[in-house]
Motif scaffolding. Structure first.
Motif, PDB file in Angstrom:
ATOM      1  N   ALA A  74       7.905   6.386   0.870  1.00 14.43           N
ATOM      2  CA  ALA A  74       8.260   7.561   0.066  1.00 14.43           C
ATOM      3  C   ALA A  74       8.816   8.668   0.959  1.00 14.43           C
ATOM      4  O   ALA A  74       8.397   8.819   2.105  1.00 14.43           O
ATOM      5  CB  ALA A  74       7.013   8.069  -0.667  1.00 14.43           C
ATOM      6  N   PRO A  92       6.722  14.109  -1.845  1.00 14.53           N
ATOM      7  CA  PRO A  92       5.375  13.969  -2.422  1.00 14.53           C
ATOM      8  C   PRO A  92       5.416  13.313  -3.807  1.00 14.53           C
ATOM      9  O   PRO A  92       4.530  12.532  -4.152  1.00 14.53           O
ATOM     10  CB  PRO A  92       4.888  15.421  -2.511  1.00 14.53           C
ATOM     11  CG  PRO A  92       5.668  16.156  -1.460  1.00 14.53           C
ATOM     12  CD  PRO A  92       7.006  15.484  -1.397  1.00 14.53           C
ATOM     13  N   GLU A 135       7.626  11.094  -4.902  1.00 22.79           N
ATOM     14  CA  GLU A 135       7.815   9.645  -4.704  1.00 22.79           C
ATOM     15  C   GLU A 135       6.515   8.988  -4.246  1.00 22.79           C
ATOM     16  O   GLU A 135       6.185   7.882  -4.642  1.00 22.79           O
ATOM     17  CB  GLU A 135       8.873   9.389  -3.615  1.00 22.79           C
ATOM     18  CG  GLU A 135      10.299   9.338  -4.122  1.00 22.79           C
ATOM     19  CD  GLU A 135      11.301   9.091  -2.980  1.00 22.79           C
ATOM     20  OE1 GLU A 135      12.404   9.629  -3.085  1.00 22.79           O
ATOM     21  OE2 GLU A 135      10.983   8.386  -2.005  1.00 22.79           O
ATOM     22  N   ALA A 136       5.769   9.711  -3.403  1.00 27.70           N
ATOM     23  CA  ALA A 136       4.507   9.174  -2.882  1.00 27.70           C
ATOM     24  C   ALA A 136       3.525   8.951  -4.027  1.00 27.70           C
ATOM     25  O   ALA A 136       2.877   7.904  -4.120  1.00 27.70           O
ATOM     26  CB  ALA A 136       3.924  10.140  -1.854  1.00 27.70           C
ATOM     27  N   GLN A 137       3.446   9.956  -4.915  1.00 29.63           N
ATOM     28  CA  GLN A 137       2.524   9.865  -6.043  1.00 29.63           C
ATOM     29  C   GLN A 137       2.923   8.718  -6.979  1.00 29.63           C
ATOM     30  O   GLN A 137       2.072   7.943  -7.423  1.00 29.63           O
ATOM     31  CB  GLN A 137       2.524  11.198  -6.793  1.00 29.63           C
ATOM     32  CG  GLN A 137       1.451  11.262  -7.845  1.00 29.63           C
ATOM     33  CD  GLN A 137       1.169  12.693  -8.305  1.00 29.63           C
ATOM     34  OE1 GLN A 137       1.545  13.665  -7.654  1.00 29.63           O
ATOM     35  NE2 GLN A 137       0.519  12.819  -9.432  1.00 29.63           N
ATOM     36  N   VAL A 172      -2.158   7.145   3.050  1.00 30.71           N
ATOM     37  CA  VAL A 172      -0.840   7.741   3.275  1.00 30.71           C
ATOM     38  C   VAL A 172      -0.599   7.719   4.780  1.00 30.71           C
ATOM     39  O   VAL A 172      -1.390   8.264   5.552  1.00 30.71           O
ATOM     40  CB  VAL A 172      -0.794   9.194   2.741  1.00 30.71           C
ATOM     41  CG1 VAL A 172       0.587   9.814   2.950  1.00 30.71           C
ATOM     42  CG2 VAL A 172      -1.176   9.218   1.260  1.00 30.71           C
ATOM     43  N   VAL A 222      -2.861  12.019  -2.935  1.00 36.45           N
ATOM     44  CA  VAL A 222      -1.735  11.274  -2.336  1.00 36.45           C
ATOM     45  C   VAL A 222      -0.579  12.250  -2.121  1.00 36.45           C
ATOM     46  O   VAL A 222      -0.011  12.345  -1.024  1.00 36.45           O
ATOM     47  CB  VAL A 222      -1.272  10.104  -3.254  1.00 36.45           C
ATOM     48  CG1 VAL A 222       0.041   9.517  -2.735  1.00 36.45           C
ATOM     49  CG2 VAL A 222      -2.340   9.012  -3.318  1.00 36.45           C
ATOM     50  N   ALA A 236       0.984  13.572   1.453  1.00 36.94           N
ATOM     51  CA  ALA A 236       2.405  13.342   1.745  1.00 36.94           C
ATOM     52  C   ALA A 236       3.089  14.676   2.016  1.00 36.94           C
ATOM     53  O   ALA A 236       3.889  14.807   2.953  1.00 36.94           O
ATOM     54  CB  ALA A 236       3.076  12.627   0.580  1.00 36.94           C
ATOM     55  N   ARG A 247       9.416  10.091   6.529  1.00 34.81           N
ATOM     56  CA  ARG A 247       8.965   9.256   5.424  1.00 34.81           C
ATOM     57  C   ARG A 247       7.496   8.873   5.628  1.00 34.81           C
ATOM     58  O   ARG A 247       7.016   8.862   6.764  1.00 34.81           O
ATOM     59  CB  ARG A 247       9.822   8.003   5.279  1.00 34.81           C
ATOM     60  CG  ARG A 247      10.157   7.346   6.579  1.00 34.81           C
ATOM     61  CD  ARG A 247      11.135   6.226   6.401  1.00 34.81           C
ATOM     62  NE  ARG A 247      12.522   6.597   6.570  1.00 34.81           N
ATOM     63  CZ  ARG A 247      13.082   7.034   7.704  1.00 34.81           C
ATOM     64  NH1 ARG A 247      12.355   7.214   8.774  1.00 34.81           N
ATOM     65  NH2 ARG A 247      14.357   7.304   7.771  1.00 34.81           N
ATOM     66  N   VAL A 248       6.844   8.583   4.517  1.00 37.01           N
ATOM     67  CA  VAL A 248       5.450   8.131   4.599  1.00 37.01           C
ATOM     68  C   VAL A 248       5.343   6.781   3.905  1.00 37.01           C
ATOM     69  O   VAL A 248       6.173   6.444   3.047  1.00 37.01           O
ATOM     70  CB  VAL A 248       4.463   9.130   3.934  1.00 37.01           C
ATOM     71  CG1 VAL A 248       4.313  10.388   4.778  1.00 37.01           C
ATOM     72  CG2 VAL A 248       4.874   9.472   2.512  1.00 37.01           C
ATOM     73  N   TYR A 249       4.340   6.018   4.296  1.00 41.22           N
ATOM     74  CA  TYR A 249       4.099   4.718   3.671  1.00 41.22           C
ATOM     75  C   TYR A 249       2.826   4.854   2.862  1.00 41.22           C
ATOM     76  O   TYR A 249       1.812   5.360   3.346  1.00 41.22           O
ATOM     77  CB  TYR A 249       3.934   3.664   4.775  1.00 41.22           C
ATOM     78  CG  TYR A 249       3.879   2.243   4.276  1.00 41.22           C
ATOM     79  CD1 TYR A 249       4.847   1.750   3.393  1.00 41.22           C
ATOM     80  CD2 TYR A 249       2.863   1.377   4.696  1.00 41.22           C
ATOM     81  CE1 TYR A 249       4.806   0.438   2.957  1.00 41.22           C
ATOM     82  CE2 TYR A 249       2.824   0.053   4.265  1.00 41.22           C
ATOM     83  CZ  TYR A 249       3.795  -0.410   3.392  1.00 41.22           C
ATOM     84  OH  TYR A 249       3.760  -1.716   2.968  1.00 41.22           O
ATOM     85  N   ILE A 250       2.902   4.465   1.593  1.00 39.70           N
ATOM     86  CA  ILE A 250       1.720   4.536   0.725  1.00 39.70           C
ATOM     87  C   ILE A 250       1.208   3.118   0.575  1.00 39.70           C
ATOM     88  O   ILE A 250       1.928   2.231   0.097  1.00 39.70           O
ATOM     89  CB  ILE A 250       2.076   5.085  -0.682  1.00 39.70           C
ATOM     90  CG1 ILE A 250       2.970   6.330  -0.585  1.00 39.70           C
ATOM     91  CG2 ILE A 250       0.809   5.371  -1.484  1.00 39.70           C
ATOM     92  CD1 ILE A 250       2.381   7.470   0.194  1.00 39.70           C
TER      93      ILE A 250
END
Ligand code: ADP
Ligand code: MG
Length: 401
Positions: free
Chosen positions: A25, A28, A30-32, A45, A69, A73, A95-98
């Protein structure tokens, strides 16, 4: 070449290596959405940068609601994450990986790498997962098992069994470990990897074996046959000067010191760096201009080295064989004049047209110190940089390196 954790996990999954579901993501929101899509009630996260040690530095968060989450993020995205592997400037998190969260019973360590001595693949495994393997190697080396496979031989079930037993795995975990190790070894060979590190390799409370982290490095010389992997390259993670040098086909590596080096040939580069160190200096880079036969390319190389703000002086050490010393001298003088180079500059030239080269350097308006031998050159640049900086400068560079 290195890739991000999420890319490594995607690749490994394709070979049947057990990883948890996850999605990448950039915001935030997109992360959610990614967490909602994954389902469940615990997510992790993870900041995606090309460096380990994220957990201890606040780059991995275990959360229990969709709101958390998004908050995690939001906190990570855009921050400069400083870990023990990034250097003091850290790396920007883009970017973060969920990922789904899992309940961990044991954290193990697993790596495969090319053993230079035997030319085969070495498997390293340890019961001390989740830790810095360098620390384990220094403090409790007996807890690391290494097993080198014969060249061009895939990992066999008996290898897997030996590793798994040494890690204390039993019953159905033995066959799970064999499956995991075989899949990882296939990925390693198939992808022309130079390193795959799974730290931690976990045993979950349910007894499953999973790659919770994954680092994959590729052999650059084999990238031409892996277009798909080449596309995973993230230029944001490279040093901008190294990228610019690569665009000009120059071999440039940024280092931590303050003496810029311009040489031709990797062997001469190593010797030059060694001798700078011998006289108490620290090289700021490795710039190999071999093949840069024209004065324009020499000038480009000089401009690149000079543009590094940590460079307090430059040593040019070139043996003109194929390349003529007059072209080298012209390139240096042109670039030094153009950038208004006002730091110490020591040049040692040898080889074809050396007299002409020295004449060009001598007649130029740029203050250049000539040197006759390699040790003379190294002593002169170390001394000049030290005097221009005050004696503390070199020591400071050493301490922060
Ligand atoms: P780094 O090596 O950069 O610190 P890791 O991916 O190894 O990052 O994560 C650090 C720690 O976070 C792991 O050792 C593990 O304890 C925990 N962790 C990571 N991913 C998960 C996950 N999906 N579920 C539960 N814990 C996790
Ligand atoms: Mg890790």
């Amino acid at each position: 070449m290195n890739i991000h954790e999420f890319q490594a996990k995607q690749l490994l999954r394709g070979y049947g290596v057990a990883v948890l579901d996850g999605d990448v993501a950039h915001t935030p929101q997109e992360a959610q959405a990614a967490a909602a899509e994954l389902g469940g009630s615990i997510w992790v996260v993870k900041a995606q940068i090309h460096a380990g040690g994220r957990g201890k530095a606040g780059g991995v968060a275990v959360v229990r609601s969709l709101g958390e989450v998004a908050a995690a993020a939001d906190r990570m995205l855009g921050m400069r994450l400083v870990t023990h592997q990034t250097g003091p400037d850290g790396k920007e998190v883009k970017r973060v990986y969920i990922e789904r969260g899992c309940a961990i019973a044991r954290e193990l360590y697993l790596a495969m790498l090319v053993d230079r001595k035997s030319g085969g693949v070495t498997v390293m495994a340890s019961t001390e997962g989740g830790m810095d393997i360098e620390t384990v190697a220094a403090e409790t080396p007996d807890r690391i098992l290494t097993l080198t496979l014969p060249p061009a031989t895939p990992l066999q079930p008996f290898h897997a069994r030996r590793i798994a037993l040494a890690l204390g795995l039993r019953d159905r975990q033995l066959s799970a470990a064999a499956k995991f190790l075989t899949a990882l070894n296939r990925a390693f060979t198939d992808l022309d990897a130079s390193l795959i590190e799974i730290n931690p390799w976990v045993v979950t409370e349910e007894g499953d074996l999973l790659a919770l982290d994954a680092k994959v490095s590729f052999d650059d010389n084999a990238l031409f046959r892996h277009r798909r992997i080449e596309e995973l390259r993230d230029d944001d993670e490279s040093d901008p000067l190294e990228l610019e040098a690569a665009r000009h086909d120059l071999n440039y590596v940024k280092l931590d010191g303050n003496i810029g080096c311009m040489v031709n040939g990797a062997g001469l580069a190593m010797a030059t760096m060694d001798i700078i160190k011998l006289y108490g200096g620290e090289p700021a880079n490795f710039m190999d201009i071999a093949g840069a036969a024209t004065k324009e390319r020499v000038a480009t190389a000089f401009r690149l080295v000079a543009s590094d703000p940590s460079v307090c002086g430059i040593l040019v050490n070139v043996f003109g064989g194929m390349m003529r010393c007059n072209s080298i001298a012209e390139g240096i003088v042109e670039a030094a004049r153009e950038v208004g180079f006002d730091r110490p500059l020591v040049v040692r030239l040898e080889g074809t047209n050396v007299e002409l080269g020295r004449q060009i350097l001598g007649q130029s308006s740029v203050p250049i110190t000539s040197a006759a031998t390699l040790s003379d050159a190294a002593q002169k640049i170390v001394h000049a940089v030290r005097s221009s900086q005050g004696t503390g400068a070199l020591r400071l560079v050493k301490e922060t390196a």
